[in-house]
Design a protein around this motif. Structure first.
Motif, PDB file in Angstrom:
ATOM      1  N   GLU A 152       0.838  -1.206   0.000  1.00 28.19           N
ATOM      2  CA  GLU A 152       0.000   0.000   0.000  1.00 28.19           C
ATOM      3  C   GLU A 152       0.865   1.246   0.000  1.00 28.19           C
ATOM      4  O   GLU A 152       2.067   1.176   0.233  1.00 28.19           O
ATOM      5  CB  GLU A 152      -0.897  -0.024   1.240  1.00 28.19           C
ATOM      6  CG  GLU A 152      -1.923  -1.132   1.125  1.00 28.19           C
ATOM      7  CD  GLU A 152      -2.730  -1.338   2.395  1.00 28.19           C
ATOM      8  OE1 GLU A 152      -2.451  -0.643   3.408  1.00 28.19           O
ATOM      9  OE2 GLU A 152      -3.624  -2.202   2.354  1.00 28.19           O
ATOM     10  N   CYS A 167       0.917  -4.259   3.252  1.00 27.43           N
ATOM     11  CA  CYS A 167      -0.528  -4.024   3.346  1.00 27.43           C
ATOM     12  C   CYS A 167      -0.995  -4.240   4.785  1.00 27.43           C
ATOM     13  O   CYS A 167      -0.266  -4.796   5.605  1.00 27.43           O
ATOM     14  CB  CYS A 167      -1.246  -4.982   2.405  1.00 27.43           C
ATOM     15  SG  CYS A 167      -1.021  -6.688   2.893  1.00 27.43           S
ATOM     16  N   GLU A 168      -2.230  -3.842   5.061  1.00 25.91           N
ATOM     17  CA  GLU A 168      -2.804  -4.077   6.383  1.00 25.91           C
ATOM     18  C   GLU A 168      -2.790  -5.577   6.671  1.00 25.91           C
ATOM     19  O   GLU A 168      -3.091  -6.395   5.776  1.00 25.91           O
ATOM     20  CB  GLU A 168      -4.271  -3.599   6.420  1.00 25.91           C
ATOM     21  CG  GLU A 168      -4.458  -2.099   6.359  1.00 25.91           C
ATOM     22  CD  GLU A 168      -3.836  -1.410   7.571  1.00 25.91           C
ATOM     23  OE1 GLU A 168      -3.903  -1.969   8.678  1.00 25.91           O
ATOM     24  OE2 GLU A 168      -3.259  -0.317   7.378  1.00 25.91           O
ATOM     25  N   LYS A 171      -5.656  -7.801   5.587  1.00 23.47           N
ATOM     26  CA  LYS A 171      -5.751  -8.251   4.176  1.00 23.47           C
ATOM     27  C   LYS A 171      -5.074  -9.606   4.017  1.00 23.47           C
ATOM     28  O   LYS A 171      -5.573 -10.485   3.320  1.00 23.47           O
ATOM     29  CB  LYS A 171      -5.055  -7.244   3.252  1.00 23.47           C
ATOM     30  CG  LYS A 171      -5.958  -6.146   2.810  1.00 23.47           C
ATOM     31  CD  LYS A 171      -5.411  -5.518   1.546  1.00 23.47           C
ATOM     32  CE  LYS A 171      -6.284  -4.333   1.163  1.00 23.47           C
ATOM     33  NZ  LYS A 171      -5.571  -3.366   0.362  1.00 23.47           N
TER      34      LYS A 171
END
Ligand code: PMT
Length: 401
Positions: A152, A167-168, A171
């Motif tokens: 991200e 990413c988080e 996810k």
């Protein structure tokens, strides 16, 4: 116990600052009942300690295959043991090694030997992420069926803002959970696949065959197995894979018998083999000798049975529910010839292969096919590895189930 009880997850951690975040990911998996084994690279241990990973995963942590006390060999034992593998954060270095089959540490060796779904969550500096070499390696991994969970945009550890941040965690967790808990498309189903070119003997040393390598059939067998099916592989090739019931055959005649004998038990049959349309009329049991009197040898060929057509007729006669998927290999007029074949043979779907191209079809690792449906529609699956094409074919033909 959570919904991941009985699920085994391998987590590979590589040497990036986001490694510290993976401690929380391990806790998320553990809270939901998963059995987690962590393989950090040596560099990952600069960011997070082995003891932390061991404590959170409640398992041994493996770094180096040569340090393992009970040597098995461990990269094979570990890769056989788990349901999925997650590599997070994945550095540019590890991504490039994976894309090129380099196995210079335990993590890359395990990943290379791993036959089940692999999820890769890259994290790196924006310039590295934008580097065309890394882009190319990422798209190569995607086309080979690896699941890439894109990084991200945001504040990066190097003090800049941009794309490349891990990413988080949710996810990664959601993608893994979905894979582990989804109902397998072919659970409880029996699938038979034919593969390879048939071998039609001339005498005891010579034969007529074709360029089929059996790769497409093997990819379908692998995908059907991963989707939960019991797989029988009727093949002219040497295949050692104890996940499948392997039935070795040579000629079209042998293949017909093997398929007929097993037809009634099957939910799906894929006829991916390249079956010779003709065989030698008078096969010789002894080696044919050169003659001093003539420079010619005439072979008379006679028609082989049409296996696909025969089993479609049996299906009709016996009112079987078996879905039959034919393949066709065409060097010209792909769609017209394929349309003619689906109606002539009477199968439920026909997968048309263009064998005029060197980069797909016979022998290559990639394919691009057009699926013909009984209602006359056609859908082309873009060029990808045969394993991705197999996944897409199985996805399409099981859509209504
Ligand atoms: O094995 P690979 O190297 O990975 O290559 C894959 C492939 C190109 C061989 C494969 O995907 C493919 O196209 N297989 C079908 C090849 C073929 O025999 O096509 P065909 O158009 O001649 O036959 C049409 C269908 O009838 C096929 O399903 C074939 O299995 C079947 N057939 C053909 C002749 C015959 N006597 N009996 C049959 O059952």
């Amino acid at each position: 116990m959570g919904n991941l009880a009985d699920k085994k997850i391998l987590i590979g951690i590589t040497g990036g600052i986001a490694a510290y975040k993976i401690c929380e990911l391990i806790r998320m998996f553990k809270r939901n009942g998963a059995d987690v084994t962590v393989i950090p690279t040596e560099n990952a241990l600069n960011f997070v300690t082995k003891l932390t990973l061991q404590t959170l995963s409640q398992n041994n942590v493996y770094v180096n295959e040569f340090e393992i006390p009970d040597y098995k060999p461990e990269h094979i034992a570990l890769s056989d043991s788990a349901d999925i593998m997650v590599i997070a954060p994945a550095t540019a270095n590890t991504i490039s090694k994976l894309a090129n089959g380099i196995c210079d540490n335990l993590l890359t060796s395990v990943a290379c030997a791993f036959k089940k779904p692999v999820f890769i969550a890259p994290a790196m500096n924006t310039n590295m992420w934008d580097n065309p070499i890394i882009k190319e390696n990422i798209s190569k991994l995607k086309s080979l069926g690896y699941n890439i969970i894109e990084p991200e945009s945001g504040f990066l550890a190097c003090g800049t803002e941009g794309n490349g941040r891990l990413c988080e965690l949710s996810k990664i967790y959601d993608a893994a959970e979905k894979e582990l808990t989804q109902k397998k498309k072919l659970a409880g189903k029996k699938v038979l696949i034919t593969s390879g070119g048939t071998i039609e003997e001339i005498d005891c040393v010579r034969y007529i065959s074709n360029y089929s390598s059996g790769k497409m059939g093997y990819a379908l067998a692998n995908e059907a197995y991963e989707s939960g099916a019991k797989v029988s592989l009727v093949t002219t090739k040497v295949v050692t894979d104890n996940r499948f019931n392997i039935i070795n055959v040579k000629s079209a005649e042998d293949m017909l018998n093997a398929v007929k004998n097993n037809l009634e038990y099957q939910d799906i049959v894929f006829m991916a083999a390249a079956v010779a349309d003709f065989k030698v009329k008078n096969q010789q049991t002894q080696k044919i000798k050169k003659s001093e009197k003539t420079d010619e040898l005439t072979l008379t060929l006679v028609k082989n049975p049409d296996i696909l057509k025969t089993i479609c007729e049996i299906k009709k006669e016996k009112n079987l529910k078996t879905k039959i998927i034919g393949f066709c290999a065409e060097s010209e007029n792909l769609l017209n010839n394929a349309k003619e074949k689906i109606s002539k043979k009477g199968c439920d779907y026909l997968i048309a292969n263009d064998i005029s191209r060197a980069d797909i079809g016979f022998g290559s690792d990639d394919n691009e096919v057009t699926i013909l449906y009984k209602n006359g529609t056609a859908e082309t699956l873009e060029k990808a590895s045969k394993s991705v094409i197999a996944k897409e074919i199985i996805g399409r033909i099981t859509k209504d189930e």
